[in-house]
Design an enzyme around this catalytic site. Structure first.
Site, PDB file in Angstrom:
ATOM      1  N   ASP A 244      -4.955   3.690 -14.412  1.00  0.00           N
ATOM      2  CA  ASP A 244      -4.984   2.247 -14.041  1.00  0.00           C
ATOM      3  C   ASP A 244      -4.019   1.882 -13.056  1.00  0.00           C
ATOM      4  OD1 ASP A 244      -5.961  -0.466 -13.897  1.00  0.00           O
ATOM      5  OD2 ASP A 244      -4.664  -1.187 -15.543  1.00  0.00           O
ATOM      6  N   LEU A 245      -4.239   2.774 -11.983  1.00  0.00           N
ATOM      7  CA  LEU A 245      -3.188   2.477 -10.719  1.00  0.00           C
ATOM      8  C   LEU A 245      -3.653   1.322 -10.187  1.00  0.00           C
ATOM      9  CD1 LEU A 245      -0.791   3.944  -9.208  1.00  0.00           C
ATOM     10  CD2 LEU A 245      -2.462   5.010  -7.831  1.00  0.00           C
TER      11      LEU A 245
END
Length: 311
Positions: A244-245
């Site tokens: 979940d950058l």
């Protein structure tokens, strides 16, 4: 079911593979067949026995470069997981209890989102307690219960394992402290504790403060964009994938050092296609706020230029 406490230790090793491009080493896994194979962890959680388990991450002909340990303490259907190097405080159920922590005056603040978080101070140490929550469609059925498919595949086990390896490699991630898994029949709930990064704020908050007239000048903003690109490339160079950058999971501390936090569902064997999708995800997160999108029009090329050159 007995509430007696049982302890095991799991040893995991990690290393690099240089593959086709020597500038892009990658961590990869090879499970060794031995009497102490990691499958014993599952047996321990069922039999409540004291035993030792081992799985190995290696680099083939070059041998194993890293070794990390995860200690597991089982008390009834509750499991406490911790790297034995990271905290001077004994891991107990109280550390995972926000009500108890609040009553003791140990909570300094909270953060809400898909994963609720509490900022804790214990003597001279600042910690973050995070409760795992579900997102998307599954959250309609249960917001914090996950299907039980074994302790080694639980969310805190995986995150602590990844964090321990990244920390051992000297990459800028929070120091892993402990995790808790509470099993109930076919499901479980979970929490994780990491060390807080002092004085850090999200990349979004850093840039927005600059946008609205904080003290950061243009050169400082540009350098943070570049440093973000260099740091992400350092993770990608070893095959690390952040699931979940986004602009809220990148922190900038007081020295403008860049950190990546929240490694839930992260892994260390990602290929270039997965990493490219991760970069696209980061770019989309910038476009969701008008002020950030305005700044990204200038900053994103700087980030990508630094990313392309490497750390």
């Amino acid at each position: 079911m007995s509430d007696n406490l049982y302890t095991i230790k799991v040893t995991e090793q990690a290393g690099f593979r240089l593959a086709h491009d020597p500038s892009k080493p990658r961590v990869w896994q090879m499970r060794l067949k031995s009497p102490n194979d990691g499958n014993h962890v599952a047996a321990i959680t069922d039999r409540r026995e004291t035993e030792q388990a081992q799985s190995t991450w290696c680099i083939g002909a070059h041998g194993c470069l890293l070794m990390v340990h995860l200690d597991v303490r089982a008390q009834g259907a509750t499991y406490f997981i911790s790297p034995p190097i990271t905290s001077s405080h004994e891991v107990s159920s109280n550390l995972f209890n926000p009500q108890w922590l609040e009553a003791q005056g140990l909570i300094e603040g909270t953060a809400q989102g898909r994963a609720a978080a509490w900022f804790i101070r214990l003597k001279d140490e600042q910690l973050v307690l995070r409760h795992y929550r579900r997102g998307g469609l599954p959250a309609r059925f249960s917001n914090d219960r996950f299907l039980w498919i074994g302790l080694r595949r639980s969310r805190p086990w995986r995150e602590l394992s990844v964090l321990s390896r990244l920390h051992a490699l000297g990459l800028p991630v929070p120091v892993p402290i402990a995790g808790r898994v509470q099993k109930k029949t076919v499901s479980y709930t979970a929490d994780i504790i990491t060390r807080r990064i002092p004085g850090a704020r999200s990349l979004a908050d850093f840039m927005l403060a600059s946008y609205f007239g904080d003290t950061h000048d243009q050169n400082a903003r540009d350098e943070v964009w570049r440093e973000t690109g260099r740091v992400i490339r350092a993770f990608h160079a070893i095959g690390a994938h952040h699931a979940d950058l986004n602009v809220r999971n990148i922190l900038v501390d007081e020295q403008r050092k860049v950190w990546l936090i929240d490694w839930d569902r992260g892994r260390l064997n990602a290929d270039a296609a997965i990493q490219n999708r991760s970069m696209a995800r980061l770019r989309r997160s910038l476009s969701r706020e008008a002020e950030l999108e305005t700044m990204a029009r200038q900053g994103w090329p700087l980030l990508m230029s630094a990313y392309s050159r490497g750390p």
